[in-house]
Design a protein around this motif. Structure first.
Motif, PDB file in Angstrom:
ATOM      1  N   ALA A  34     -57.214   2.340 -29.578  1.00 22.65           N
ATOM      2  CA  ALA A  34     -58.399   2.352 -28.712  1.00 22.65           C
ATOM      3  C   ALA A  34     -58.421   3.592 -27.809  1.00 22.65           C
ATOM      4  N   TYR A 103     -51.146  -6.015 -37.385  1.00 17.57           N
ATOM      5  CA  TYR A 103     -50.365  -4.994 -36.678  1.00 17.57           C
ATOM      6  C   TYR A 103     -48.897  -5.062 -37.093  1.00 17.57           C
ATOM      7  N   ARG A 167     -56.738  -8.675 -27.013  1.00 12.91           N
ATOM      8  CA  ARG A 167     -56.261  -8.842 -28.390  1.00 12.91           C
ATOM      9  C   ARG A 167     -55.403 -10.096 -28.477  1.00 12.91           C
ATOM     10  N   ASP A 293     -62.108   3.864 -37.581  1.00 14.30           N
ATOM     11  CA  ASP A 293     -62.232   3.533 -36.165  1.00 14.30           C
ATOM     12  C   ASP A 293     -62.766   4.703 -35.347  1.00 14.30           C
TER      13      ASP A 293
HETATM   14  O1  CKP Z   1     -62.570  -2.542 -29.255  1.00 13.04           O
HETATM   15  P1  CKP Z   1     -62.615  -1.525 -30.329  1.00 13.04           P
HETATM   16  O2  CKP Z   1     -63.087  -2.044 -31.643  1.00 13.04           O
HETATM   17  O3  CKP Z   1     -63.376  -0.294 -29.914  1.00 13.04           O
HETATM   18  O4  CKP Z   1     -61.095  -1.055 -30.474  1.00 13.04           O
HETATM   19  C1  CKP Z   1     -60.551  -0.651 -31.683  1.00 13.04           C
HETATM   20  C2  CKP Z   1     -59.116  -0.228 -31.558  1.00 13.04           C
HETATM   21  O5  CKP Z   1     -56.364  -0.032 -30.620  1.00 13.04           O
HETATM   22  C3  CKP Z   1     -58.536   0.055 -32.935  1.00 13.04           C
HETATM   23  O6  CKP Z   1     -58.573   1.432 -33.248  1.00 13.04           O
HETATM   24  C4  CKP Z   1     -57.157  -0.554 -32.886  1.00 13.04           C
HETATM   25  O7  CKP Z   1     -56.141   0.281 -33.287  1.00 13.04           O
HETATM   26  C5  CKP Z   1     -56.966  -1.023 -31.452  1.00 13.04           C
HETATM   27  O8  CKP Z   1     -58.296  -1.232 -30.977  1.00 13.04           O
HETATM   28  C6  CKP Z   1     -56.079  -2.251 -31.427  1.00 13.04           C
HETATM   29  O9  CKP Z   1     -54.900  -2.119 -31.068  1.00 13.04           O
HETATM   30  O10 CKP Z   1     -56.568  -3.322 -31.797  1.00 13.04           O
END
Ligand code: CKP
Ligand code: MG
Length: 309
Positions: A34, A103, A167, A293
């Protein structure tokens, strides 16, 4: 530096075909995270961004580092460690309407980050500190790092921007609620989704959610309403901003990060809040129309063309 962010970036494996992951044979490789999504989004729009992180001393770590540098992000605060590998993430398109993520990040190099990675001088020269609720979910030491960064930002008058990014796979709801609540209470700008608003302040509608975060001390709250757009509330005013029409959602992941990048970009340029939120909605729409992403995050020219329809 305009924005400094702290978080984990993983190598992302996306199966080329739909179906259960157990049957997947071919994958395409990308990166996910993110905070790095936000960093890339801002950099593509012409802002200067620093990313604090830790990667494994491995090939995937090198790949992520090279990609972030290629996107123009300052990586002077990224450490490589032999103690744990770079984290991995897999997407699983069970069918067109069900997307799951998996993950492999416990422990990962980034989950071993701690307050020692928080460089006071580095944060002090930024305009905004961007944080999400993912980093404190990774480990106790990551949680300490996040709160250390907040302390430093507060000391130097740097604005804290907080995206709860809850999450459920990373921690239990009670702990998340407590820690994310503490972060929200110290943030200047809070960017919750409707679900996160429900979890953190127990309200269902955007206006009530925004009110509660304002009472906790925020100066600006922007509640993300998905395809419907967003609702913002600050001491100066409030309003609904409609979402940009999207013909087909190719991949919803990363929308919130695109939103944050668009909003911060607008704020950095001194736009009115409503216009910054409009830019946020536009970037989010562009992200969901592309696979990956961060791939859909636009360059400035592309964004302006899209917004002018
Ligand atoms: O809330 P979003 O869908 O914008 O976030 C996506 C990201 O970091 C994604 O790239 C993923 O790697 C993460 O959220 C996560 O750890 O879930
Ligand atoms: Mg999000």
């Amino acid at each position: 530096m305009d924005v400094v962010t702290i978080g984990e970036t993983m190598v992302l494996f996306t199966p080329k075909k739909m179906g259960l992951l157990r049957y997947a044979r071919d994958f395409s490789l990308s990166i996910a995270g993110a905070e790095s999504n936000v960093a890339i989004g801002l950099s593509r729009l012409g802002h200067r961004v620093g990313w604090i992180s830790q990667l494994g001393q491995d090939e995937f770590g090198e790949a992520i580092l090279a990609m972030m540098r290629g996107e123009g992000i300052d990586t002077s605060q990224v450490r490589m460690t032999p103690q744990a590998p770079t984290g991995l993430m897999f997407k699983e398109y069970v069918h067109k309407k069900e997307l799951r993520v998996h993950y492999y990040r416990k422990p990962s190099a980034a989950s071993l980050m701690g307050p020692e990675l928080v460089n006071e001088e580095y944060i002090a020269q930024a305009k905004y500190l961007h944080l999400t609720g993912i980093t404190p979910a990774l480990s106790e030491s990551c949680r300490e790092a996040v709160f250390q960064a907040i302390r430093v930002a507060k000391k130097h008058g740097i604005k804290v921007v907080f995206d709860p990014n809850y999450r459920a796979k990373l921690w239990d709801a009670d702990t998340a609620k407590r820690v994310l609540g503490q972060m929200a209470a110290q943030a200047d700008i809070v960017l919750p989704g409707l679900d996160e608003g429900k979890l953190l302040v127990g309200e269902n509608d955007a206006e009530a959610i925004a009110e509660r975060f304002m009472e906790m001390g925020a100066q600006l709250v922007v509640v993300k309403r998905g395809a419907a757009g967003a609702y913002y509330l600050s001491k100066q005013g409030s309003g609904y901003v409609p979402g940009f029409p999207v013909e087909e959602v190719v991949d919803p992941v990363g929308a919130g990060d695109g939103f944050a990048a668009g909003l911060l970009s607008g704020m950095l340029e001194g736009l009115e809040v409503a216009d910054a939120v409009k830019r946020a909605c536009a970037v989010a729409a562009m992200v969901v129309m592309a696979q990956g992403d961060y791939e859909g995050l636009p360059l400035r020219e592309t964004l302006l063309r899209f917004m002018n329809g």
